[in-house]
Design a protein around this motif. Sequence first.
Motif, PDB file in Angstrom:
ATOM      1  N   ARG A  24       5.540   9.486  -9.574  1.00 39.38           N
ATOM      2  CA  ARG A  24       4.359   9.166  -8.908  1.00 39.38           C
ATOM      3  C   ARG A  24       3.886   7.645  -9.408  1.00 39.38           C
ATOM      4  NH1 ARG A  24      -0.200  13.812  -9.011  1.00 39.38           N
ATOM      5  NH2 ARG A  24      -1.389  12.178  -7.932  1.00 39.38           N
ATOM      6  N   ALA A  25       4.224   7.479 -10.714  1.00 40.48           N
ATOM      7  CA  ALA A  25       3.918   6.144 -11.346  1.00 40.48           C
ATOM      8  C   ALA A  25       4.676   5.114 -10.442  1.00 40.48           C
ATOM      9  CB  ALA A  25       4.342   6.192 -12.705  1.00 40.48           C
ATOM     10  N   ALA A  26       5.788   5.335  -9.939  1.00 39.32           N
ATOM     11  CA  ALA A  26       6.612   4.480  -9.221  1.00 39.32           C
ATOM     12  C   ALA A  26       5.965   4.094  -7.922  1.00 39.32           C
ATOM     13  CB  ALA A  26       7.909   4.776  -8.943  1.00 39.32           C
ATOM     14  N   ASP A  27       5.412   5.479  -7.283  1.00 37.95           N
ATOM     15  CA  ASP A  27       4.894   5.491  -6.024  1.00 37.95           C
ATOM     16  C   ASP A  27       3.532   4.477  -6.068  1.00 37.95           C
ATOM     17  OD1 ASP A  27       6.638   6.962  -5.045  1.00 37.95           O
ATOM     18  OD2 ASP A  27       5.390   8.866  -4.941  1.00 37.95           O
ATOM     19  N   VAL A  28       2.768   4.554  -7.297  1.00 39.03           N
ATOM     20  CA  VAL A  28       1.443   3.793  -7.246  1.00 39.03           C
ATOM     21  C   VAL A  28       1.732   2.337  -7.442  1.00 39.03           C
ATOM     22  CG1 VAL A  28      -0.358   3.370  -8.967  1.00 39.03           C
ATOM     23  CG2 VAL A  28       0.225   5.633  -8.675  1.00 39.03           C
ATOM     24  N   GLU A  29       2.794   1.920  -8.064  1.00 36.23           N
ATOM     25  CA  GLU A  29       3.269   0.412  -7.933  1.00 36.23           C
ATOM     26  C   GLU A  29       3.431  -0.035  -6.561  1.00 36.23           C
ATOM     27  OE1 GLU A  29       6.264  -2.602 -10.074  1.00 36.23           O
ATOM     28  OE2 GLU A  29       6.355  -0.383 -10.584  1.00 36.23           O
ATOM     29  N   SER A  30       4.282   0.963  -5.822  1.00 37.26           N
ATOM     30  CA  SER A  30       4.469   0.536  -4.530  1.00 37.26           C
ATOM     31  C   SER A  30       3.339   0.473  -3.456  1.00 37.26           C
ATOM     32  CB  SER A  30       5.566   1.047  -3.632  1.00 37.26           C
ATOM     33  OG  SER A  30       5.195   2.474  -3.689  1.00 37.26           O
TER      34      SER A  30
ATOM     35  N   VAL B 161       0.168  -0.318  -4.521  1.00 40.19           N
ATOM     36  CA  VAL B 161      -0.706  -1.176  -5.005  1.00 40.19           C
ATOM     37  C   VAL B 161      -0.248  -2.594  -4.279  1.00 40.19           C
ATOM     38  CG1 VAL B 161      -1.306  -2.817  -6.758  1.00 40.19           C
ATOM     39  CG2 VAL B 161      -1.401  -0.369  -7.291  1.00 40.19           C
ATOM     40  N   GLU B 162       1.084  -2.811  -4.069  1.00 38.89           N
ATOM     41  CA  GLU B 162       1.480  -3.993  -3.316  1.00 38.89           C
ATOM     42  C   GLU B 162       1.247  -3.914  -2.095  1.00 38.89           C
ATOM     43  OE1 GLU B 162       2.860  -6.982  -4.802  1.00 38.89           O
ATOM     44  OE2 GLU B 162       2.268  -5.845  -6.607  1.00 38.89           O
ATOM     45  N   ALA B 163       1.326  -2.603  -1.309  1.00 37.57           N
ATOM     46  CA  ALA B 163       0.989  -2.644   0.125  1.00 37.57           C
ATOM     47  C   ALA B 163      -0.374  -2.856   0.223  1.00 37.57           C
ATOM     48  CB  ALA B 163       1.397  -1.174   0.327  1.00 37.57           C
ATOM     49  N   PHE B 164      -1.145  -2.138  -0.866  1.00 35.94           N
ATOM     50  CA  PHE B 164      -2.499  -2.431  -0.680  1.00 35.94           C
ATOM     51  C   PHE B 164      -3.087  -3.858  -0.615  1.00 35.94           C
ATOM     52  CE2 PHE B 164      -6.853  -2.504  -2.640  1.00 35.94           C
ATOM     53  CZ  PHE B 164      -7.563  -1.608  -1.705  1.00 35.94           C
ATOM     54  N   LYS B 165      -2.437  -4.884  -1.284  1.00 37.36           N
ATOM     55  CA  LYS B 165      -2.839  -6.242  -1.424  1.00 37.36           C
ATOM     56  C   LYS B 165      -2.777  -6.880   0.062  1.00 37.36           C
ATOM     57  CE  LYS B 165      -1.254  -6.809  -6.144  1.00 37.36           C
ATOM     58  NZ  LYS B 165      -0.453  -7.440  -7.211  1.00 37.36           N
ATOM     59  N   GLN B 166      -1.861  -6.315   0.873  1.00 37.26           N
ATOM     60  CA  GLN B 166      -1.446  -6.725   2.136  1.00 37.26           C
ATOM     61  C   GLN B 166      -2.345  -6.380   3.309  1.00 37.26           C
ATOM     62  OE1 GLN B 166       0.980  -9.477   2.073  1.00 37.26           O
ATOM     63  NE2 GLN B 166       0.907  -8.896  -0.323  1.00 37.26           N
ATOM     64  N   GLU B 167      -3.113  -5.482   2.893  1.00 33.71           N
ATOM     65  CA  GLU B 167      -4.004  -4.966   4.140  1.00 33.71           C
ATOM     66  C   GLU B 167      -5.320  -5.689   4.430  1.00 33.71           C
ATOM     67  OE1 GLU B 167      -4.641  -0.836   3.069  1.00 33.71           O
ATOM     68  OE2 GLU B 167      -2.581  -0.224   3.398  1.00 33.71           O
ATOM     69  N   ALA B 168      -5.818  -5.420   5.561  1.00 30.17           N
ATOM     70  CA  ALA B 168      -7.101  -5.966   5.880  1.00 30.17           C
ATOM     71  C   ALA B 168      -8.430  -5.451   5.144  1.00 30.17           C
ATOM     72  CB  ALA B 168      -7.386  -5.920   7.598  1.00 30.17           C
ATOM     73  N   ASP B 169      -9.438  -6.374   5.166  1.00 27.96           N
ATOM     74  CA  ASP B 169     -10.601  -5.631   4.339  1.00 27.96           C
ATOM     75  C   ASP B 169     -10.959  -4.326   4.704  1.00 27.96           C
ATOM     76  OD1 ASP B 169     -10.622  -7.904   2.892  1.00 27.96           O
ATOM     77  OD2 ASP B 169     -12.289  -8.870   3.743  1.00 27.96           O
ATOM     78  N   ASP B 170     -11.077  -4.084   5.984  1.00 27.21           N
ATOM     79  CA  ASP B 170     -11.384  -2.719   6.218  1.00 27.21           C
ATOM     80  C   ASP B 170     -10.674  -1.503   6.052  1.00 27.21           C
ATOM     81  OD1 ASP B 170      -9.806  -3.721   8.293  1.00 27.21           O
ATOM     82  OD2 ASP B 170     -10.788  -2.707  10.138  1.00 27.21           O
ATOM     83  N   MET B 171      -9.444  -1.854   6.190  1.00 26.47           N
ATOM     84  CA  MET B 171      -8.340  -0.860   5.951  1.00 26.47           C
ATOM     85  C   MET B 171      -8.673  -0.750   4.326  1.00 26.47           C
ATOM     86  SD  MET B 171      -6.789   0.160   8.571  1.00 26.47           S
ATOM     87  CE  MET B 171      -5.225   0.856   7.768  1.00 26.47           C
ATOM     88  N   ARG B 172      -8.581  -1.882   3.518  1.00 25.21           N
ATOM     89  CA  ARG B 172      -8.753  -1.411   2.053  1.00 25.21           C
ATOM     90  C   ARG B 172     -10.001  -0.480   1.683  1.00 25.21           C
ATOM     91  NH1 ARG B 172      -7.145  -6.997   1.702  1.00 25.21           N
ATOM     92  NH2 ARG B 172      -9.361  -7.628   1.037  1.00 25.21           N
ATOM     93  N   ASP B 173     -10.984  -0.891   2.302  1.00 26.55           N
ATOM     94  CA  ASP B 173     -12.228  -0.067   2.174  1.00 26.55           C
ATOM     95  C   ASP B 173     -12.217   1.305   2.556  1.00 26.55           C
ATOM     96  OD1 ASP B 173     -13.706  -2.363   1.401  1.00 26.55           O
ATOM     97  OD2 ASP B 173     -14.692  -2.712   3.294  1.00 26.55           O
ATOM     98  N   ALA B 174     -11.221   1.539   3.710  1.00 25.20           N
ATOM     99  CA  ALA B 174     -11.077   2.828   3.886  1.00 25.20           C
ATOM    100  C   ALA B 174     -10.106   3.675   3.016  1.00 25.20           C
ATOM    101  CB  ALA B 174     -10.495   3.008   5.312  1.00 25.20           C
TER     102      ALA B 174
END
Length: 139
Positions: free
Chosen positions: A14-20, A22-35
């Motif tokens: 789960r710790a490794a999953d969180v790291e990946s 977070v990296e994917a989250f940085k690339q998402e659009a604002d509305d996707m991040r809000d969701a």
Amino acid sequence: MTPLSEQLAELSKRAADVESRVEAFKQEADDMRDAKVAKLKAEVESAQNRFESSVASKKDEVTSAWAEFNANMKARADKVKAEIEAKKEAIDKGRAERRADRLEDNAAASIAFALLAMEDAEYAVAEAVDARLHAQSFE
């Protein structure tokens, strides 16, 4: 009860999953991040409720340190929720930067707290294994 080794393996995964994530989250659009933030908020609340239920069913087994840990985690989650809601109020770049700094500091503190919890878990596992081996030595 799930063996401690399996619980530790799950924690590591789960710790490794969180790291990946977070990296994917940085690339998402604002509305996707809000969701995603809303979804993560619901997941945290659900996990806290499951933990609280588990603690309630095993009250005699729970130490005051874990009760304090739970209270601290809930307080942190409440603070993060409030700061996420404050996102709507970030009007200018300066305010947005200060807000980002605060949230990054909060994330760093949460990571440090998780590392402390992992160290405590390692100690608890070692103590449990030692106690089990000691008990088995009487057989």
